[in-house]
Write a protein that holds these residues in place. Structure first.
Motif, PDB file in Angstrom:
ATOM      1  N   ASP A   1       0.857  -1.188   0.000  1.00  0.00           N
ATOM      2  CA  ASP A   1       0.000   0.000   0.000  1.00  0.00           C
ATOM      3  C   ASP A   1       0.896   1.242   0.000  1.00  0.00           C
ATOM      4  OD1 ASP A   1      -1.672   2.198   0.698  1.00  0.00           O
ATOM      5  OD2 ASP A   1      -3.080   0.862   1.709  1.00  0.00           O
ATOM      6  N   ILE A   2       1.038   1.877  -1.159  1.00  0.00           N
ATOM      7  CA  ILE A   2       1.934   3.031  -1.281  1.00  0.00           C
ATOM      8  C   ILE A   2       1.526   4.159  -0.341  1.00  0.00           C
ATOM      9  CG2 ILE A   2       2.608   4.934  -2.806  1.00  0.00           C
ATOM     10  CD1 ILE A   2       4.198   2.542  -3.447  1.00  0.00           C
ATOM     11  N   LYS A   3       0.239   4.474  -0.295  1.00  0.00           N
ATOM     12  CA  LYS A   3      -0.230   5.576   0.555  1.00  0.00           C
ATOM     13  C   LYS A   3       0.092   5.315   2.015  1.00  0.00           C
ATOM     14  CE  LYS A   3      -4.344   8.239   1.835  1.00  0.00           C
ATOM     15  NZ  LYS A   3      -5.815   8.380   1.652  1.00  0.00           N
TER      16      LYS A   3
ATOM     17  N   SER B   1       2.391   3.352   3.266  1.00  0.00           N
ATOM     18  CA  SER B   1       3.836   3.372   3.487  1.00  0.00           C
ATOM     19  C   SER B   1       4.384   4.789   3.524  1.00  0.00           C
ATOM     20  CB  SER B   1       4.544   2.566   2.387  1.00  0.00           C
ATOM     21  OG  SER B   1       4.231   1.202   2.491  1.00  0.00           O
ATOM     22  N   CYS B   2       3.903   5.637   2.606  1.00  0.00           N
ATOM     23  CA  CYS B   2       4.352   7.033   2.593  1.00  0.00           C
ATOM     24  C   CYS B   2       3.976   7.734   3.890  1.00  0.00           C
ATOM     25  CB  CYS B   2       3.764   7.775   1.386  1.00  0.00           C
ATOM     26  SG  CYS B   2       4.480   7.286  -0.202  1.00  0.00           S
TER      27      CYS B   2
ATOM     28  N   SER C   1       5.644  10.725  -6.138  1.00  0.00           N
ATOM     29  CA  SER C   1       4.843   9.518  -6.288  1.00  0.00           C
ATOM     30  C   SER C   1       4.426   9.443  -7.747  1.00  0.00           C
ATOM     31  CB  SER C   1       3.614   9.546  -5.367  1.00  0.00           C
ATOM     32  OG  SER C   1       2.765  10.624  -5.709  1.00  0.00           O
TER      33      SER C   1
ATOM     34  N   TYR D   1       1.708   3.723  -7.734  1.00  0.00           N
ATOM     35  CA  TYR D   1       2.281   2.398  -7.562  1.00  0.00           C
ATOM     36  C   TYR D   1       3.785   2.464  -7.331  1.00  0.00           C
ATOM     37  CZ  TYR D   1       3.512   2.997 -12.501  1.00  0.00           C
ATOM     38  OH  TYR D   1       3.998   3.481 -13.684  1.00  0.00           O
ATOM     39  N   TYR D   2       4.337   3.670  -7.361  1.00  0.00           N
ATOM     40  CA  TYR D   2       5.774   3.850  -7.126  1.00  0.00           C
ATOM     41  C   TYR D   2       5.972   5.209  -6.481  1.00  0.00           C
ATOM     42  CZ  TYR D   2      10.756   2.985  -7.976  1.00  0.00           C
ATOM     43  OH  TYR D   2      12.085   2.718  -7.818  1.00  0.00           O
ATOM     44  N   ALA D   3       6.875   5.271  -5.524  1.00  0.00           N
ATOM     45  CA  ALA D   3       7.125   6.535  -4.839  1.00  0.00           C
ATOM     46  C   ALA D   3       8.539   6.545  -4.286  1.00  0.00           C
ATOM     47  CB  ALA D   3       6.114   6.746  -3.709  1.00  0.00           C
TER      48      ALA D   3
ATOM     49  N   LEU E   1       9.821   3.123  -3.099  1.00  0.00           N
ATOM     50  CA  LEU E   1       8.760   2.222  -2.670  1.00  0.00           C
ATOM     51  C   LEU E   1       8.034   1.684  -3.892  1.00  0.00           C
ATOM     52  CD1 LEU E   1       7.297   4.464   0.202  1.00  0.00           C
ATOM     53  CD2 LEU E   1       9.119   2.744   0.367  1.00  0.00           C
ATOM     54  N   ARG E   2       7.992   0.374  -4.024  1.00  0.00           N
ATOM     55  CA  ARG E   2       7.349  -0.273  -5.165  1.00  0.00           C
ATOM     56  C   ARG E   2       6.165  -1.098  -4.678  1.00  0.00           C
ATOM     57  NH1 ARG E   2       8.723  -2.264 -10.316  1.00  0.00           N
ATOM     58  NH2 ARG E   2       6.812  -3.143 -11.188  1.00  0.00           N
ATOM     59  N   CYS E   3       4.999  -0.845  -5.263  1.00  0.00           N
ATOM     60  CA  CYS E   3       3.784  -1.530  -4.819  1.00  0.00           C
ATOM     61  C   CYS E   3       3.697  -2.925  -5.418  1.00  0.00           C
ATOM     62  CB  CYS E   3       2.558  -0.708  -5.222  1.00  0.00           C
ATOM     63  SG  CYS E   3       1.018  -1.318  -4.499  1.00  0.00           S
TER      64      CYS E   3
END
Length: 230
Positions: free
Chosen positions: A106-108, A110-111, A125, A131-133, A144-146
């Motif tokens: 979950d990108i959101k 994790s951020c 992001s 899906y990547y940030a 960060l990779r979803c």
């Protein structure tokens, strides 16, 4: 000193990335052009952006206030002519930084964890939904990779004590600021403790002369933070 022709090509590449709505370039634009300081990625990519803007950005990256100042500075720098008789090998390339990648579900979420718990900021992001940030704090950068499900099973990770990424406390390098003293590693631990971070291992003295602790993120990734013992 960089070659002017190469810098011109770099500016054109930045312009092309902006026209193609390449999200990572938005963070670079925001970093180097003050008028975009608090502007979201989507608005930066939708804004008018000309070759002159890209050239100004390249100049700022090289330590000049403007493209004209960069050109003037380059013209005043004597070119180093390498003797044709020289048989010395090219200088060895130096890696000055690394950007480890974490797999998250979950990108959101994790951020938010990295911002609210660990004091990182969102660098960029990408995607709708994202899906990547990339998040960063001082000289550290994490990508960060979803993924749909955890890459490593929690039971395996707990058994092997696998570390997804290591943020080691070392001396100041050319492009990074990292924890370098025993006082700072303790301050960092206390900061995270106050934020309610889940520790896989609290601050501990190691036999090899380091003090470190391990943080667990929402996906079970283990993040190692280390510093000198004294």
């Amino acid at each position: 000193m960089p070659n002017l022709e190469n810098l011109k090509k770099q500016a054109k590449l930045i312009l092309r990335w902006h026209r193609e709505r390449h999200y990572p370039v938005a963070a670079q634009i925001r970093q180097h052009l003050p008028r975009f300081l608090n502007v979201p990625d989507s608005e930066i990519l939708a804004a008018t952006f000309k070759l002159g803007d890209a050239q100004e950005m390249v100049a700022k990256q090289q330590g000049f206030e403007s493209w004209q100042a960069l050109k003037t500075g380059l013209s005043k720098t004597p070119l180093k002519v390498k003797s044709s008789s020289s048989k010395s090998a090219p200088s060895k390339a130096t890696i000055v930084s690394a950007e480890p990648q974490l797999f998250v579900t979950d990108i959101k979420r994790s951020c938010e964890f990295f911002r609210e718990k660990l004091g990182f900021s969102l660098v960029f992001s990408y995607g709708k939904p994202p899906y990547y940030a990339q998040v960063g704090r001082d000289g550290a950068r994490l990508n960060l990779r979803c993924v749909e499900r955890p890459v490593i099973e929690s039971t395996t990770r707990d058994r092997e004590e696998l570390l997804s990424v290591s943020l080691l406390s070392v001396s100041l390098l050319s492009v990074s600021m990292t924890v370098a003293t025993a006082d700072e590693i303790k301050l960092l631990f206390l900061e995270f403790q106050s934020a309610g971070v889940a520790f896989h291992q609290t601050l501990k003295m190691q036999p090899w002369g380091a003090r470190n602790f391990v943080v667990e993120d929402p996906d079970g990734n283990l993040l190692l933070f280390a510093g000198p013992a004294s």
